[in-house]
Design an enzyme around this catalytic site. Structure first.
Site, short mmCIF file in Angstrom:
data_model
loop_
_atom_site.label_atom_id
_atom_site.label_comp_id
_atom_site.label_asym_id
_atom_site.label_seq_id
_atom_site.Cartn_x
_atom_site.Cartn_y
_atom_site.Cartn_z
N LYS A 151 -61.63 -36.31 -11.76
CA LYS A 151 -60.61 -35.72 -10.58
C LYS A 151 -60.86 -36.86 -9.33
O LYS A 151 -62.27 -37.18 -9.21
CB LYS A 151 -61.16 -34.13 -10.11
CG LYS A 151 -60.10 -33.62 -9.50
CD LYS A 151 -58.94 -33.08 -10.56
CE LYS A 151 -57.84 -32.40 -9.92
NZ LYS A 151 -57.05 -31.56 -11.13
N1 GLU Z 1 -53.65 -32.39 -11.92
C1 GLU Z 1 -53.23 -31.80 -13.34
C2 GLU Z 1 -54.55 -31.06 -13.76
O1 GLU Z 1 -55.17 -30.61 -12.89
C3 GLU Z 1 -52.89 -32.97 -14.29
C4 GLU Z 1 -53.85 -33.85 -14.73
C5 GLU Z 1 -53.34 -34.99 -15.50
O2 GLU Z 1 -52.29 -35.07 -16.10
O3 GLU Z 1 -54.29 -35.89 -15.84
O4 GLU Z 1 -54.44 -30.65 -14.82
#
Ligand code: GLU
Length: 419
Positions: free
Chosen positions: A105
């Protein structure tokens, strides 16, 4: 709660799941430590000519099951503990839906609503440049999250491709379709939430036609989930965003509200008005007399303080980490069924996976194929979690964590990196 620490919240649930699985500390201790934490400074030239320096983060939690995967958020409350927690949740989420990724993240501490589009672009390009040494289509693949979108991903991909000297669409997902994005990706998280509402409603014998729903958050997750649920026949009584919430006893015209909000950058629900629509507070929204509550904003909203007032019998978590462990125990005592974040909002990363497959193979799938694969994947994950929870006589959250931890630990043992 002032001493709220999102990372410790996830660790607590992780420990409980490991205990229920009968794991020893040695089996899973490495999951408690992100593999890499990167902090960068981001000097950006603002529109008035001044220079501001923002702080950015990327945490790569676990690469055991595949390349790190997870979004990038732009928000004033971003810090290392939050990003660490969200990165760990991504490892768990990818394992729950069984896509071949680890978890990561990223984020920048910035109030995105105060940036112009060109400031946002310069910030994003600087962030991509700083992260260049640690990301890549087979290393770490960012995606949109809170306050970022396809446009931001396009800048990110363009900067990475320029630096690497080759077009690299697979370095990020959630791109606009003309630059290698996938059809169906933008709506995937909201669509997945609708599917999870549908599955849990079947199990609990709730008819979705006329079911009363409140949705916290009107962005890409909440707004889209509300739209899909209304199409299924649900009545959306309440919807909120940063400015507060709106309420209508007969159900809001969700398509109208969302079209209004998306027509102009910076518009909020405070600007919206319609006959029979009243304004309520965010806390009032959480305690509305509804069947289903969808928290789809930020962490730390269903807490020891707000949980006792919740009347919904079903909660489907669109946000990551909306419920604290204190809030969660209150919900359990009150007999509320919670479909946890790492399952409920996994539709986004699922279609990210489909987008990435198309990018690295140079192929294009149509919407029908995407939707069919999304539905199969989400329904299978739901049943896996449901069965794990039933067998262990525990909550769906614990079932999801057990399933995920077991899959990561199994992969880790097979790779033999723990010993
Ligand atoms: N931000 C989204 C989540 O928290 C998508 C993450 C992604 O597609 O890599 O799942």
């Amino acid at each position: 709660m002032s001493n709220y620490n999102p990372y410790e919240e996830v660790l607590r649930t992780l420990d409980m799941a490991a205990e229920m699985l009968g794991l020893s500390d040695d089996d899973y201790i490495q999951l408690k430590y992100p593999e890499r934490e990167v902090k960068v400074s981001l000097p950006v030239k603002m529109d008035d000519g001044s220079i501001r320096v923002f702080e950015g983060y990327r945490v790569q939690h676990s690469g055991v099951r595949g390349p790190y995967k997870g979004g990038i958020r732009y928000h004033q409350n971003v810090d290392m503990d939050e990003i660490k927690a969200l990165a760990m949740m991504m490892s768990l989420k990818c394992a729950v839906v069984d896509v071949p990724y680890g978890g990561g993240k990223g984020g920048v501490t910035v109030d995105a609503t105060r940036l112009s589009t060109s400031e946002m672009e310069r910030l994003t390009r600087r962030f991509a440049t700083r992260l260049y040494p640690v990301i890549g289509p087979h290393i770490d693949i960012p995606a949109p999250d809170v306050n970022t979108n396809g446009e931001v991903m396009a800048w990110f991909m363009d900067t990475f491709s320029t630096l690497s000297g080759q077009l690299s669409p697979g370095v990020v997902t959630g791109k606009p379709v003309p630059v290698g994005g996938s059809v169906g990706r933008r709506d995937a998280t909201g669509c997945g939430i609708m599917l999870m509402v549908r599955e849990i409603a079947k199990k609990l014998n709730l008819n979705l036609k006329g079911a009363r729903v409140a949705v916290q958050g009107a962005g890409n997750v909440g707004g889209t989930a509300a739209t899909f649920l209304q199409r299924e026949g649900c009545k959306i009584l309440g919807l909120s965003d940063v400015s507060g919430a709106i309420y209508s006893e007969d159900g809001l015209d969700i398509e109208g509200v969302i079209t209004f909000l998306r027509a102009k950058r910076g518009r909020t629900l405070a600007d919206y008005s319609a006959p029979d629509v009243t304004r309520i507070s965010n806390d009032e929204l959480l305690s509305l007399n509804v069947d289903i509550l969808i928290p789809a904003a930020l962490e730390n909203t269903i807490t020891g303080k707000t949980a006792p007032g919740i009347k919904a019998k079903i909660i489907v978590e669109g946000a990551n980490g909306p419920t604290t462990s204190e809030g969660d125990s209150i919900l359990q005592q009150n007999g509320v069924t919670v479909v946890p974040d790492i399952l409920a909002n996994a539709g986004g990363v699922a279609v990210s996976y489909f987008e990435w497959i198309q990018n690295i193979q140079g192929v294009k799938w149509d919407e029908e194929k995407i939707n069919e694969r999304l539905e199969n994947l989400m329904v299978k994950a739901f049943n896996d979690v449901w069965n794990t929870a039933q067998e262990a006589k525990t909550s769906l959250r614990m079932g999801a964590y057990m399933l995920a931890v077991d899959r990561i630990v199994t992969a880790s043992k097979l790779r033999g990196i723990a010993y």
